[in-house]
Design a protein around this motif. Sequence first.
Motif, PDB file in Angstrom:
ATOM      1  N   UNK A 199      10.395 -11.362  -6.481  1.00  0.00           N
ATOM      2  CA  UNK A 199      11.508 -11.528  -7.413  1.00  0.00           C
ATOM      3  C   UNK A 199      11.895 -13.005  -7.537  1.00  0.00           C
ATOM      4  N   UNK A 200      11.873 -13.485  -8.771  1.00  0.00           N
ATOM      5  CA  UNK A 200      12.283 -14.851  -9.047  1.00  0.00           C
ATOM      6  C   UNK A 200      13.480 -14.874  -9.982  1.00  0.00           C
ATOM      7  N   UNK A 201      14.049 -16.031 -10.188  1.00  0.00           N
ATOM      8  CA  UNK A 201      15.234 -16.144 -11.044  1.00  0.00           C
ATOM      9  C   UNK A 201      14.904 -15.952 -12.524  1.00  0.00           C
ATOM     10  N   UNK A 202      13.631 -16.063 -12.912  1.00  0.00           N
ATOM     11  CA  UNK A 202      13.242 -15.887 -14.309  1.00  0.00           C
ATOM     12  C   UNK A 202      12.549 -14.553 -14.572  1.00  0.00           C
ATOM     13  N   UNK A 203      12.199 -13.849 -13.508  1.00  0.00           N
ATOM     14  CA  UNK A 203      11.508 -12.581 -13.706  1.00  0.00           C
ATOM     15  C   UNK A 203      10.994 -12.002 -12.406  1.00  0.00           C
ATOM     16  N   UNK A 204      10.308 -10.884 -12.528  1.00  0.00           N
ATOM     17  CA  UNK A 204       9.778 -10.168 -11.366  1.00  0.00           C
ATOM     18  C   UNK A 204       8.270 -10.014 -11.523  1.00  0.00           C
ATOM     19  N   UNK A 205       7.540 -10.358 -10.481  1.00  0.00           N
ATOM     20  CA  UNK A 205       6.106 -10.070 -10.448  1.00  0.00           C
ATOM     21  C   UNK A 205       5.929  -8.737  -9.728  1.00  0.00           C
ATOM     22  N   UNK A 206       5.355  -7.757 -10.421  1.00  0.00           N
ATOM     23  CA  UNK A 206       5.186  -6.411  -9.876  1.00  0.00           C
ATOM     24  C   UNK A 206       3.717  -6.195  -9.534  1.00  0.00           C
ATOM     25  N   UNK A 207       3.466  -5.852  -8.278  1.00  0.00           N
ATOM     26  CA  UNK A 207       2.108  -5.645  -7.765  1.00  0.00           C
ATOM     27  C   UNK A 207       1.971  -4.169  -7.422  1.00  0.00           C
ATOM     28  N   UNK A 208       1.048  -3.495  -8.060  1.00  0.00           N
ATOM     29  CA  UNK A 208       0.986  -2.044  -7.894  1.00  0.00           C
ATOM     30  C   UNK A 208       0.727  -1.629  -6.446  1.00  0.00           C
ATOM     31  N   UNK A 209      -0.223  -2.299  -5.779  1.00  0.00           N
ATOM     32  CA  UNK A 209      -0.579  -1.969  -4.401  1.00  0.00           C
ATOM     33  C   UNK A 209      -0.796  -3.265  -3.632  1.00  0.00           C
ATOM     34  N   UNK A 210       0.002  -3.493  -2.616  1.00  0.00           N
ATOM     35  CA  UNK A 210      -0.072  -4.766  -1.891  1.00  0.00           C
ATOM     36  C   UNK A 210      -1.408  -4.925  -1.169  1.00  0.00           C
ATOM     37  N   UNK A 211      -2.069  -3.826  -0.823  1.00  0.00           N
ATOM     38  CA  UNK A 211      -3.324  -3.898  -0.079  1.00  0.00           C
ATOM     39  C   UNK A 211      -4.554  -4.026  -0.966  1.00  0.00           C
ATOM     40  N   UNK A 212      -4.389  -3.767  -2.286  1.00  0.00           N
ATOM     41  CA  UNK A 212      -5.556  -3.851  -3.165  1.00  0.00           C
ATOM     42  C   UNK A 212      -5.278  -4.541  -4.497  1.00  0.00           C
ATOM     43  N   UNK A 213      -4.030  -4.745  -4.852  1.00  0.00           N
ATOM     44  CA  UNK A 213      -3.617  -5.517  -6.036  1.00  0.00           C
ATOM     45  C   UNK A 213      -4.496  -5.240  -7.250  1.00  0.00           C
ATOM     46  N   UNK A 214      -4.470  -4.001  -7.716  1.00  0.00           N
ATOM     47  CA  UNK A 214      -5.294  -3.634  -8.856  1.00  0.00           C
ATOM     48  C   UNK A 214      -4.616  -3.971 -10.189  1.00  0.00           C
ATOM     49  N   UNK A 215      -3.293  -4.088 -10.167  1.00  0.00           N
ATOM     50  CA  UNK A 215      -2.547  -4.396 -11.377  1.00  0.00           C
ATOM     51  C   UNK A 215      -1.377  -5.310 -11.032  1.00  0.00           C
ATOM     52  N   UNK A 216      -1.232  -6.405 -11.772  1.00  0.00           N
ATOM     53  CA  UNK A 216      -0.151  -7.363 -11.543  1.00  0.00           C
ATOM     54  C   UNK A 216       0.499  -7.698 -12.880  1.00  0.00           C
ATOM     55  N   UNK A 217       1.789  -7.409 -12.995  1.00  0.00           N
ATOM     56  CA  UNK A 217       2.550  -7.678 -14.219  1.00  0.00           C
ATOM     57  C   UNK A 217       3.768  -8.540 -13.912  1.00  0.00           C
ATOM     58  N   UNK A 218       4.160  -9.356 -14.893  1.00  0.00           N
ATOM     59  CA  UNK A 218       5.411 -10.102 -14.791  1.00  0.00           C
ATOM     60  C   UNK A 218       6.410  -9.508 -15.778  1.00  0.00           C
ATOM     61  N   UNK A 219       7.552  -9.083 -15.271  1.00  0.00           N
ATOM     62  CA  UNK A 219       8.648  -8.577 -16.098  1.00  0.00           C
ATOM     63  C   UNK A 219       9.700  -9.690 -16.197  1.00  0.00           C
ATOM     64  N   UNK A 220       9.785 -10.325 -17.358  1.00  0.00           N
ATOM     65  CA  UNK A 220      10.708 -11.440 -17.536  1.00  0.00           C
ATOM     66  C   UNK A 220      12.128 -10.929 -17.796  1.00  0.00           C
ATOM     67  N   UNK A 221      13.095 -11.809 -17.581  1.00  0.00           N
ATOM     68  CA  UNK A 221      14.499 -11.428 -17.755  1.00  0.00           C
ATOM     69  C   UNK A 221      14.849 -11.029 -19.186  1.00  0.00           C
ATOM     70  N   UNK A 222      14.088 -11.522 -20.149  1.00  0.00           N
ATOM     71  CA  UNK A 222      14.379 -11.183 -21.545  1.00  0.00           C
ATOM     72  C   UNK A 222      13.772  -9.843 -21.969  1.00  0.00           C
ATOM     73  N   UNK A 223      13.125  -9.151 -21.024  1.00  0.00           N
ATOM     74  CA  UNK A 223      12.574  -7.838 -21.314  1.00  0.00           C
ATOM     75  C   UNK A 223      11.098  -7.810 -21.644  1.00  0.00           C
ATOM     76  N   UNK A 224      10.493  -8.968 -21.851  1.00  0.00           N
ATOM     77  CA  UNK A 224       9.058  -9.005 -22.147  1.00  0.00           C
ATOM     78  C   UNK A 224       8.250  -8.812 -20.857  1.00  0.00           C
ATOM     79  N   UNK A 225       7.055  -8.300 -21.022  1.00  0.00           N
ATOM     80  CA  UNK A 225       6.161  -8.040 -19.888  1.00  0.00           C
ATOM     81  C   UNK A 225       4.824  -8.724 -20.153  1.00  0.00           C
ATOM     82  N   UNK A 226       4.346  -9.472 -19.187  1.00  0.00           N
ATOM     83  CA  UNK A 226       3.049 -10.135 -19.282  1.00  0.00           C
ATOM     84  C   UNK A 226       2.133  -9.606 -18.182  1.00  0.00           C
ATOM     85  N   UNK A 227       0.972  -9.123 -18.561  1.00  0.00           N
ATOM     86  CA  UNK A 227      -0.026  -8.728 -17.576  1.00  0.00           C
ATOM     87  C   UNK A 227      -0.812  -9.965 -17.152  1.00  0.00           C
TER      88      UNK A 227
END
Length: 328
Positions: A241-269
Amino acid sequence: MIRIGIVGTNWITERLLEAAKEIENFKLAAVYSRTLERAEEFASQYGITKIFTDLEEMAVSDEIDAVYIATPNSFHADQAVLFLKNSKHVLCEKPMAANAAEAAKMIQEAKDHNVLLMEAMKSTLLPNFKAIQNNLHKIGPIRRYFASYCQYSSRYDAYKKGTVLNAFNPNFANGSLMDLGTYCLYPLILLFGEPKEIKATGLILDSGIDGEGSVLLKYDDKDAVIIYSKITNSTLPSEIQGEKGIMVIDKIHSAEKVDIHYNDGTVESVTVEQPQPAMYYEVKEFIDLISQKKTESLVNSFENSYTTMCVMDKVRQEIGLSYPSDSK
C-alpha cells in the motif's frame, strides 16, 4: 555443463527436475538417498547412473559440481556445510537453515571455499517479482506491506487422527512459519530490509510446531503485516500500500498476477509473462551464477537469507516456538 547431485528424493525435487528440463547447462549426474532401494528407484526414474547412500562419499566425488538439497529443514546446515567444505556449489531448499546461527555458518563456509550457496526461494526470482520491483515507485511512498499465505495441509488430517508426519514434527524444524511464513517474509526483507520491531502471535500445536501465526513488523516509515497457516485456508491476496495506490499481488509465493489500483479508481496490470514452471527461474539463476563463476546471488543473497532467518528466530521467540536443533 554443470553436473548436479540430488540430496532428497521427494515431491519438491521432482518438481525442480521437471522445471530444469529446459535449462541447457543443467545435467543431472547423481542422487543420494539413505536407502539403496530408494536411490535406485529414483535413479531409474530419471536416468541417473551414479548413486550414493553415503553423503561423505558423495561430497568428495569428482562426478558432481553442485548439489540441490531438499531434505527436512533440520538437516540443511550440516549437509550444506559438508558439500561446501568439499568445494561443491549448493542450492538449498528454503528455509536455508533451522536458525540464523546455522545460516551464518553455511554462509561463512561458502565464503571460505569460494563456492556458490543460494537459498532456493523461487518467488523472488520470478519475472513478476521483478515487475513488482520495477513498478513500485508508481504507488508513491510505501506505508504498508501485507502478505498472506494460508494453505490447509493435507497432512493435518493425519495429524488430527494421531499420526505426526514430518510436516508437523519439530525434530525437522517444520511448521507454518518455516514452510509458508518464509514466503511472506523473504520478499519483505528483499524490498525493505530488516524491520525495527517485531511482534508475533501463533498457535503451537501439541506436537510442538506452529499451526498458524501472525506477525506485525515496524519500520521507520511503514509497517508490515503477515499471516500464514497450515491449518486453515485463505483467499486473501497480498498488498503493498502506497500513498498513490495499492499494488495487489494475487499469490505472494507465485505472483501470477500483479495489478496497481490507483487512488483515482483506475487499474493498471503490471503482470508479465511467466512461461516456465515457477522453479525454473531459481534453477536458472543457480546454474547461470556457477557458469559466470559467481558465488552469490544478488537477489537471494547472503544478507537477505540471513536477515530472514534472524527475523524468523525473533518470531519464534515471540510465540515460544523452539526446535531441538536450536541447542546444537
